[in-house]
Design an enzyme around this catalytic site. Structure first.
Site, PDB file in Angstrom:
ATOM      1  N   ILE A  40     -14.852   1.291 -15.202  1.00  0.00           N
ATOM      2  CA  ILE A  40     -16.034   0.715 -15.845  1.00  0.00           C
ATOM      3  C   ILE A  40     -17.035   1.820 -16.178  1.00  0.00           C
ATOM      4  O   ILE A  40     -17.680   1.809 -17.231  1.00  0.00           O
ATOM      5  CB  ILE A  40     -16.649  -0.391 -14.956  1.00  0.00           C
ATOM      6  CG1 ILE A  40     -15.569  -1.443 -14.635  1.00  0.00           C
ATOM      7  CG2 ILE A  40     -17.835  -1.054 -15.660  1.00  0.00           C
ATOM      8  CD1 ILE A  40     -15.950  -2.434 -13.557  1.00  0.00           C
TER       9      ILE A  40
ATOM     10  N   TYR B 132     -15.224  -4.789   1.957  1.00  0.00           N
ATOM     11  CA  TYR B 132     -15.609  -4.327   0.622  1.00  0.00           C
ATOM     12  C   TYR B 132     -16.838  -5.111   0.120  1.00  0.00           C
ATOM     13  O   TYR B 132     -17.854  -4.532  -0.263  1.00  0.00           O
ATOM     14  CB  TYR B 132     -14.445  -4.481  -0.361  1.00  0.00           C
ATOM     15  CG  TYR B 132     -14.869  -4.350  -1.797  1.00  0.00           C
ATOM     16  CD1 TYR B 132     -15.295  -3.132  -2.298  1.00  0.00           C
ATOM     17  CD2 TYR B 132     -14.875  -5.453  -2.648  1.00  0.00           C
ATOM     18  CE1 TYR B 132     -15.724  -3.016  -3.622  1.00  0.00           C
ATOM     19  CE2 TYR B 132     -15.294  -5.348  -3.964  1.00  0.00           C
ATOM     20  CZ  TYR B 132     -15.718  -4.131  -4.446  1.00  0.00           C
ATOM     21  OH  TYR B 132     -16.151  -4.022  -5.742  1.00  0.00           O
TER      22      TYR B 132
ATOM     23  N   ASP C 166      -8.007 -15.132  -1.186  1.00  0.00           N
ATOM     24  CA  ASP C 166      -8.238 -15.460  -2.604  1.00  0.00           C
ATOM     25  C   ASP C 166      -8.830 -16.863  -2.742  1.00  0.00           C
ATOM     26  O   ASP C 166      -8.139 -17.848  -2.498  1.00  0.00           O
ATOM     27  CB  ASP C 166      -6.907 -15.450  -3.385  1.00  0.00           C
ATOM     28  CG  ASP C 166      -6.600 -14.106  -3.998  1.00  0.00           C
ATOM     29  OD1 ASP C 166      -7.527 -13.294  -4.151  1.00  0.00           O
ATOM     30  OD2 ASP C 166      -5.421 -13.875  -4.329  1.00  0.00           O
TER      31      ASP C 166
HETATM   32  N1  UDP Z   1      -2.822 -12.098  -8.812  1.00  0.00           N
HETATM   33  C1  UDP Z   1      -1.501 -12.485  -8.826  1.00  0.00           C
HETATM   34  N2  UDP Z   1      -0.546 -11.503  -8.769  1.00  0.00           N
HETATM   35  C2  UDP Z   1      -0.854 -10.184  -8.705  1.00  0.00           C
HETATM   36  C3  UDP Z   1      -2.208  -9.798  -8.711  1.00  0.00           C
HETATM   37  C4  UDP Z   1      -3.184 -10.788  -8.767  1.00  0.00           C
HETATM   38  O1  UDP Z   1      -1.186 -13.678  -8.864  1.00  0.00           O
HETATM   39  O2  UDP Z   1       0.073  -9.359  -8.624  1.00  0.00           O
HETATM   40  C5  UDP Z   1      -3.876 -13.138  -8.881  1.00  0.00           C
HETATM   41  C6  UDP Z   1      -4.838 -13.116  -7.705  1.00  0.00           C
HETATM   42  O3  UDP Z   1      -4.358 -13.965  -6.686  1.00  0.00           O
HETATM   43  C7  UDP Z   1      -6.127 -13.628  -8.334  1.00  0.00           C
HETATM   44  C8  UDP Z   1      -6.031 -13.183  -9.795  1.00  0.00           C
HETATM   45  O4  UDP Z   1      -4.656 -12.868 -10.011  1.00  0.00           O
HETATM   46  O5  UDP Z   1      -6.151 -15.038  -8.327  1.00  0.00           O
HETATM   47  C9  UDP Z   1      -6.871 -11.950 -10.090  1.00  0.00           C
HETATM   48  O6  UDP Z   1      -6.573 -10.971  -9.118  1.00  0.00           O
HETATM   49  P1  UDP Z   1      -7.062  -9.479  -9.243  1.00  0.00           P
HETATM   50  O7  UDP Z   1      -6.491  -8.723  -8.082  1.00  0.00           O
HETATM   51  O8  UDP Z   1      -6.790  -8.968 -10.608  1.00  0.00           O
HETATM   52  O9  UDP Z   1      -8.654  -9.591  -9.101  1.00  0.00           O
HETATM   53  P2  UDP Z   1      -9.563 -10.251  -7.948  1.00  0.00           P
HETATM   54  O10 UDP Z   1      -9.911 -11.616  -8.466  1.00  0.00           O
HETATM   55  O11 UDP Z   1      -8.767 -10.289  -6.686  1.00  0.00           O
HETATM   56  O12 UDP Z   1     -10.739  -9.346  -7.895  1.00  0.00           O
END
Ligand code: UDP
Length: 324
Positions: free
Chosen positions: A13, A142, A284
Site C-alpha cells: 500500500i 496483530y 475468520d
Molecule cells: N481465504 C480463503 N483461502 C485462502 C485465503 C483466504 O478462503 O487461501 C478467505 C479467508 O478465509 C477470508 C477471505 O478469503 O474469508 C480473505 O482472506 P485474506 O487472507 O485475503 O484477508 P483477511 O480478510 O484475512 O484480512
C-alpha cells in the site's frame, strides 16, 4: 509543495501511495528496512533511505537529512497467524517501533501522522456494516498492536499536540492501473493473489476456508478496496489532518464472498481455478464490510473502483507481468 515522509513506502500500500503523492505534486521521501518491502516498488522520483523503526539512530538520520511536513506510516508486520505465534516480534516492531517514530518526529518538530490501521481492530463484528463507533475488541496480537497505536496517538495529541488520522482499511486489493507496481508478499496469504496464482498453475489449487458460514453462499464475505483508492485517501488525509484527528474506515461498503471472488477471477482471466473446499481458518469472522460515510464526509473521498471485476483486472494484469 510540501515534503512527505512515507515510512514503509516500499511495501504494497505504501508504494502505491508514494506514486499517488508524486503524481499529485508532492515531494516524497521513502524510508523502509526492506525486510518485506521491495526496492523496485519505490518510484524513482522519490528519495529513498534505508531505516528501521527499531534503530533510533537510523530514524534520527532520516529526519536530520530530510525535513518533512508530515509522515505517512505503513511500516508494520502484518501476518495475523505469525502475530499469534511470535507476538514479541509484533509488539516490538509495530508498537515500540511507532513510539520510536513518534519520538523522532516530535524531536524534529513534525506533528502530523497518517497511519495504516485496520478493520482487525474491531474483532468479531457485533453488526455490519461496521462504522467507526463499533466496539474494538481485536482477537489477535496483530489487531491489538494497531489498536494500541491508535490509543497512543490520542495520548500524544493531549500531551504534545500530535495531529493524527488512522485509516482502518478493510481488504486491500488490486494493482496500479498502469501495471508498474502491485502486490508481492512472501509468503502470500491473501485470497485474490492466491486465486490468480492457482489460475496460472503456480499453485495447485485455492483452498476455500469454510463453506458453512452464515452467509448466502456459505463462504466468508469481505470488503475489497482497490489499493489506488487507499492511496488517494492517504493524500486526502494528509490534507485534512489537524482539522480532524481520529480514525476513519476505508472500504467500498460492499461485501464479496470467497466464491464470488473465484467466479470474478475466472470471468476476468477466462480460465478455470482449481478449488478445494477446506475447513474454516481460525479467527475468520463470517462477514466484514465497512460503513464508509465518515471517509466521504471528512475526506471528501469516493472509491473510484466499485466493481470487483475491475479491481481484479488490475491484479490479473500485474500477476502476469510482475517485476518483483
Ligand atoms: N481465504 C480463503 N483461502 C485462502 C485465503 C483466504 O478462503 O487461501 C478467505 C479467508 O478465509 C477470508 C477471505 O478469503 O474469508 C480473505 O482472506 P485474506 O487472507 O485475503 O484477508 P483477511 O480478510 O484475512 O484480512
Amino acid at each position: 509543495m510540501s515534503r512527505i515522509l512515507v515510512m514503509g513506502g516500499a511495501g504494497y500500500i505504501g508504494s502505491h501511495t508514494v506514486k499517488h503523492l508524486l503524481d499529485n505534486g508532492y515531494e516524497v521521501v521513502v524510508a523502509d528496512n526492506l525486510i518485506y518491502g521491495h526496492r523496485e516498488a519505490v518510484d524513482p522520483r522519490a528519495s529513498f533511505i534505508r531505516a528501521d523503526l527499531l534503530d533510533a539512530a537510523s530514524l534520527e538520520q532520516v529526519f536530520t537529512q530530510y525535513p518533512v511536513e508530515a509522515v505517512i506510516h505503513f511500516a508494520a508486520f502484518a501476518y495475523v497467524g505469525e502475530s499469534v505465534t511470535a507476538p514479541e516480534k509484533y509488539y516490538f516492531n509495530n508498537v515500540v517501533g511507532t513510539v520510536n517514530l513518534l519520538h523522532a518526529m516530535l524531536a524534529h518538530g513534525v506533528k502530523k501522522i497518517v497511519f495504516s490501521s485496520t478493520c482487525a481492530t474491531y474483532g468479531e463484528p457485533c453488526y455490519t456494516p461496521i462504522d467507526e463507533k463499533h466496539p474494538q475488541n481485536p482477537i489477535n496480537p496483530y489487531g491489538r498492536t494497531k489498536l494500541m497505536i491508535e490509543q497512543i496517538f490520542a495520548d500524544y495529541e493531549r500531551a504534545y499536540g500530535l495531529q493524527h488520522i488512522a485509516l482502518r482499511y478493510f481488504n486491500a486489493a488490486g494493482a496500479a492501473a498502469d501495471g508498474t507496481i502491485g502486490e508481492s508478499h512472501s509468503p502470500e496469504t491473501h485470497l485474490i493473489p492466491l486465486v490468480l496464482q492457482a489460475i496460472r498453475g503456480e499453485r495447485e489449487q485455492i483452498n476455500v476456508f469454510g463453506t458453512d458460514y452464515d452467509t448466502p453462499d456459505g463462504t466468508c464475505i469481505r470488503d475489497y478496496i482497490h489499493v489506488e483508492d487507499l492511496a488517494l485517501a492517504h493524500r486526502l488525509a494528509v490534507e485534512k489532518i489537524g482539522a480532524y484527528n481520529g480514525c476513519i474506515n476505508l472500504g467500498t461498503g460492499v461485501g464479496t464472498s470467497v466464491k464470488e471472488i473465484i467466479r470474478a477471477v475466472q470471468a476476468v482471466s477466462g480460465k478455470t481455478c482449481p478449488v478445494h473446499y477446506a475447513a474454516r481458518r481460525a479467527g475468520d469472522p463470517a462477514q466484514l464490510f465497512a460503513d464508509n460515510k465518515l471517509a466521504k464526509e471528512i475526506l471528501g473521498w469516493q472509491p473510484g473502483y466499485t466493481d470487483i471485476q475491475d479491481i481484479i483486472r488490475t491484479a490479473w494484469n500485474w500477476e502476469q507481468n510482475r517485476r518483483y
